[in-house]
Scaffold this motif. Structure first.
Motif, PDB file in Angstrom:
ATOM      1  N   LEU A   1       0.797  -1.217   0.000  1.00 38.89           N
ATOM      2  CA  LEU A   1       0.000   0.000   0.000  1.00 38.89           C
ATOM      3  C   LEU A   1       0.833   1.271   0.000  1.00 38.89           C
ATOM      4  N   ASP A   2       2.116   1.173   0.309  1.00 40.10           N
ATOM      5  CA  ASP A   2       3.021   2.338   0.267  1.00 40.10           C
ATOM      6  C   ASP A   2       3.429   2.566  -1.185  1.00 40.10           C
ATOM      7  N   LEU A   3       2.493   3.099  -1.949  1.00 45.54           N
ATOM      8  CA  LEU A   3       2.637   3.202  -3.398  1.00 45.54           C
ATOM      9  C   LEU A   3       3.836   4.031  -3.840  1.00 45.54           C
ATOM     10  N   ASN A   4       4.196   5.043  -3.074  1.00 44.27           N
ATOM     11  CA  ASN A   4       5.288   5.933  -3.464  1.00 44.27           C
ATOM     12  C   ASN A   4       6.602   5.616  -2.761  1.00 44.27           C
ATOM     13  N   ASP A   5       6.624   4.519  -2.006  1.00 42.79           N
ATOM     14  CA  ASP A   5       7.824   4.126  -1.256  1.00 42.79           C
ATOM     15  C   ASP A   5       8.345   5.255  -0.373  1.00 42.79           C
ATOM     16  N   ILE A   6       7.436   5.935   0.320  1.00 41.54           N
ATOM     17  CA  ILE A   6       7.854   7.039   1.193  1.00 41.54           C
ATOM     18  C   ILE A   6       7.788   6.662   2.670  1.00 41.54           C
ATOM     19  N   GLY A   7       7.358   5.447   2.953  1.00 43.38           N
ATOM     20  CA  GLY A   7       7.350   4.973   4.327  1.00 43.38           C
ATOM     21  C   GLY A   7       6.092   5.284   5.114  1.00 43.38           C
ATOM     22  N   VAL A   8       5.115   5.908   4.469  1.00 49.10           N
ATOM     23  CA  VAL A   8       3.841   6.191   5.127  1.00 49.10           C
ATOM     24  C   VAL A   8       2.702   5.940   4.152  1.00 49.10           C
ATOM     25  N   ILE A   9       1.515   5.681   4.719  1.00 47.74           N
ATOM     26  CA  ILE A   9       0.318   5.418   3.911  1.00 47.74           C
ATOM     27  C   ILE A   9      -0.783   6.361   4.382  1.00 47.74           C
ATOM     28  N   SER A  10      -1.451   6.985   3.430  1.00 45.41           N
ATOM     29  CA  SER A  10      -2.576   7.858   3.774  1.00 45.41           C
ATOM     30  C   SER A  10      -3.813   7.019   4.068  1.00 45.41           C
ATOM     31  N   ALA A  11      -4.794   7.640   4.679  1.00 46.54           N
ATOM     32  CA  ALA A  11      -6.047   6.954   4.995  1.00 46.54           C
ATOM     33  C   ALA A  11      -6.723   6.457   3.724  1.00 46.54           C
ATOM     34  N   ASP A  12      -6.741   7.280   2.678  1.00 49.72           N
ATOM     35  CA  ASP A  12      -7.378   6.878   1.413  1.00 49.72           C
ATOM     36  C   ASP A  12      -6.669   5.697   0.775  1.00 49.72           C
ATOM     37  N   ASP A  13      -5.338   5.741   0.736  1.00 49.40           N
ATOM     38  CA  ASP A  13      -4.582   4.627   0.155  1.00 49.40           C
ATOM     39  C   ASP A  13      -4.808   3.354   0.959  1.00 49.40           C
ATOM     40  N   PHE A  14      -4.877   3.483   2.275  1.00 46.64           N
ATOM     41  CA  PHE A  14      -5.102   2.328   3.141  1.00 46.64           C
ATOM     42  C   PHE A  14      -6.478   1.726   2.876  1.00 46.64           C
ATOM     43  N   LEU A  15      -7.491   2.567   2.839  1.00 46.99           N
ATOM     44  CA  LEU A  15      -8.855   2.086   2.607  1.00 46.99           C
ATOM     45  C   LEU A  15      -8.979   1.440   1.230  1.00 46.99           C
ATOM     46  N   ASN A  16      -8.535   2.145   0.199  1.00 46.19           N
ATOM     47  CA  ASN A  16      -8.638   1.604  -1.160  1.00 46.19           C
ATOM     48  C   ASN A  16      -7.849   0.315  -1.322  1.00 46.19           C
ATOM     49  N   GLY A  17      -6.654   0.274  -0.757  1.00 44.19           N
ATOM     50  CA  GLY A  17      -5.831  -0.926  -0.868  1.00 44.19           C
ATOM     51  C   GLY A  17      -6.428  -2.116  -0.147  1.00 44.19           C
ATOM     52  N   CYS A  18      -6.941  -1.892   1.060  1.00 41.90           N
ATOM     53  CA  CYS A  18      -7.544  -2.995   1.823  1.00 41.90           C
ATOM     54  C   CYS A  18      -8.771  -3.541   1.117  1.00 41.90           C
ATOM     55  N   ILE A  19      -9.523  -2.673   0.493  1.00 38.94           N
ATOM     56  CA  ILE A  19     -10.705  -3.138  -0.236  1.00 38.94           C
ATOM     57  C   ILE A  19     -10.283  -3.952  -1.458  1.00 38.94           C
ATOM     58  N   ARG A  20      -9.234  -3.504  -2.146  1.00 42.52           N
ATOM     59  CA  ARG A  20      -8.779  -4.220  -3.340  1.00 42.52           C
ATOM     60  C   ARG A  20      -8.208  -5.590  -3.019  1.00 42.52           C
ATOM     61  N   ILE A  21      -7.504  -5.713  -1.899  1.00 42.59           N
ATOM     62  CA  ILE A  21      -6.844  -6.996  -1.601  1.00 42.59           C
ATOM     63  C   ILE A  21      -7.706  -7.906  -0.755  1.00 42.59           C
ATOM     64  N   ARG A  22      -8.895  -7.507  -0.523  1.00 43.83           N
ATOM     65  CA  ARG A  22      -9.831  -8.257   0.297  1.00 43.83           C
ATOM     66  C   ARG A  22      -9.831  -9.732  -0.083  1.00 43.83           C
ATOM     67  N   GLY A  23      -9.751 -10.565   0.897  1.00 43.11           N
ATOM     68  CA  GLY A  23      -9.764 -11.994   0.657  1.00 43.11           C
ATOM     69  C   GLY A  23      -8.600 -12.662   1.338  1.00 43.11           C
ATOM     70  N   PRO A  24      -8.419 -13.927   1.063  1.00 45.14           N
ATOM     71  CA  PRO A  24      -7.356 -14.688   1.712  1.00 45.14           C
ATOM     72  C   PRO A  24      -5.971 -14.108   1.429  1.00 45.14           C
ATOM     73  N   ALA A  25      -5.023 -14.506   2.246  1.00 43.52           N
ATOM     74  CA  ALA A  25      -3.655 -14.005   2.119  1.00 43.52           C
ATOM     75  C   ALA A  25      -3.082 -14.263   0.728  1.00 43.52           C
ATOM     76  N   ARG A  26      -3.581 -15.274   0.028  1.00 42.13           N
ATOM     77  CA  ARG A  26      -3.080 -15.545  -1.319  1.00 42.13           C
ATOM     78  C   ARG A  26      -3.269 -14.340  -2.225  1.00 42.13           C
ATOM     79  N   ALA A  27      -4.372 -13.629  -2.066  1.00 41.91           N
ATOM     80  CA  ALA A  27      -4.610 -12.432  -2.873  1.00 41.91           C
ATOM     81  C   ALA A  27      -3.568 -11.372  -2.535  1.00 41.91           C
ATOM     82  N   LEU A  28      -3.260 -11.225  -1.252  1.00 44.57           N
ATOM     83  CA  LEU A  28      -2.248 -10.270  -0.827  1.00 44.57           C
ATOM     84  C   LEU A  28      -0.890 -10.644  -1.403  1.00 44.57           C
TER      85      LEU A  28
END
Length: 138
Positions: free
Chosen positions: A76-103
């Motif tokens: 989720l750290d799309l820009n490799d800056i060491g931090v994640i915004s709330a929007d990136d966190f929410l969008n990323g978690c929704i996209r990877i939803r499912g078993p760890a295999r998806a992650l």
């Protein structure tokens, strides 16, 4: 036919409820992890809280194993800056939803993309060096 329509409507409603539940859990997880309330989270902030039962419960609620937390952060750290915004966190978690295999699959895809980008950059530098060498020799 009526039963089929009712069943489909019930399934869509259940899916929508599940999505709302997921979004609420992701938002709450972010608020819990954002220790300094900056609107950004870093890996050290997450790491210090991984043992907390409520954090583990939030990860379970979004269908991600706690052991995959660092992989999720890197993904989720799309820009490799060491931090994640709330929007990136929410969008990323929704996209990877499912078993760890998806992650794991998304993490591999991201790493492959990074490596391809580095390869292209390196190839461009090598080409420039060879052209400079050719001009000097030439």
């Amino acid at each position: 036919v009526v039963t089929g329509v009712f069943t489909e409507t019930a399934l869509l409603s259940a899916k929508r409820d599940e999505d709302i539940y997921m979004v609420n859990h992701v938002r709450q997880l972010f608020r819990t992890l954002d220790l300094d309330e900056s609107g950004m989270i870093s890996w050290p902030q997450i790491e210090t809280q991984l043992g907390a039962p409520e954090v583990q419960e939030y990860f379970r609620a979004i269908d991600v194993d706690v052991s995959e937390a660092q992989g999720l952060f890197k993904l989720l750290d799309l820009n490799d800056i060491g931090v994640i915004s709330a929007d990136d966190f929410l969008n990323g978690c929704i996209r990877i939803r499912g078993p760890a295999r998806a992650l794991e699959t998304m993490l591999l895809l991201r790493e492959t993309t990074r490596l391809a980008q580095r390869h292209l950059e390196h190839a461009g530098r090598m080409e420039q060096l060879l052209m400079d060498l050719d001009m000097r020799m030439g």
